[in-house]
Design an enzyme around this catalytic site. Structure first.
Site, mmCIF file in Angstrom:
data_model
loop_
_atom_site.group_PDB
_atom_site.id
_atom_site.type_symbol
_atom_site.label_atom_id
_atom_site.label_comp_id
_atom_site.label_asym_id
_atom_site.label_seq_id
_atom_site.Cartn_x
_atom_site.Cartn_y
_atom_site.Cartn_z
ATOM 1 N N SER A 82 78.235 79.245 -26.483
ATOM 2 C CA SER A 82 77.996 80.485 -27.232
ATOM 3 C C SER A 82 76.794 81.270 -26.715
ATOM 4 C CB SER A 82 77.814 80.194 -28.725
ATOM 5 O OG SER A 82 76.563 79.587 -28.986
ATOM 6 N N LYS A 103 70.890 80.396 -31.422
ATOM 7 C CA LYS A 103 71.295 81.804 -31.447
ATOM 8 C C LYS A 103 70.065 82.685 -31.260
ATOM 9 C CE LYS A 103 75.713 81.239 -32.470
ATOM 10 N NZ LYS A 103 75.750 79.880 -31.879
#
Length: 142
Positions: A63, A100
């Site tokens: 990701s 993230k």
């Protein structure tokens, strides 16, 4: 796929001091004058600013490939750094660890992936979010 993160503590007792070329190596034509000076450094000492607050972790998943974090890379995480807009963070959200980029917008906080195959996570009051630490370095194999 969920990102699983494995954490490790730096081992300062067994820190290896390795030869270090302080002048930097240019990715061009080799210079015969590049003397190999025998400075020695320990990567633990270079990568770790705050010993009490620093952890290593192995990244998992894809990701964050746009930020240069690939599956299996080792992250250096400093828990003493204040979470800020645009920093890459290890986040503990609803019982799961994920890596993230923090994005602070007028309408709230987002946890942004760096891969268009993944959706941003908008943090609401229903979420249980802890910004666990800030990623300061990524160690890769080539």
């Amino acid at each position: 796929s969920k990102n699983k993160i494995t954490f490790f503590l730096p081992d300062f007792e067994n820190s290896n001091e390795l030869p270090f070329i302080a002048g930097g190596i240019k990715a061009g034509f080799p210079s015969p004058a590049a003397d190999f000076d025998e400075t020695k450094i320990s990567l633990d000492n270079v990568l770790v600013k705050n010993r009490e607050a620093t952890f290593y972790a192995k990244a998992s998943g894809t990701s964050m490939i746009g930020a240069g974090i690939d599956d299996g890379d080792v992250l250096v995480i400093d828990r003493s750094i204040e979470p800020q807009h645009n920093k890459i963070a290890v986040c503990f959200i609803d019982g799961e660890f994920t890596v993230k980029r923090i994005k602070i917008e007028k309408d709230g906080v987002y946890l942004m992936p760096e891969n268009s195959a993944f959706q941003p996570i908008k943090v609401t009051e229903d979420n249980n979010l802890i910004i666990w630490g800030i990623v300061t370095y990524v160690i890769k194999s080539v």
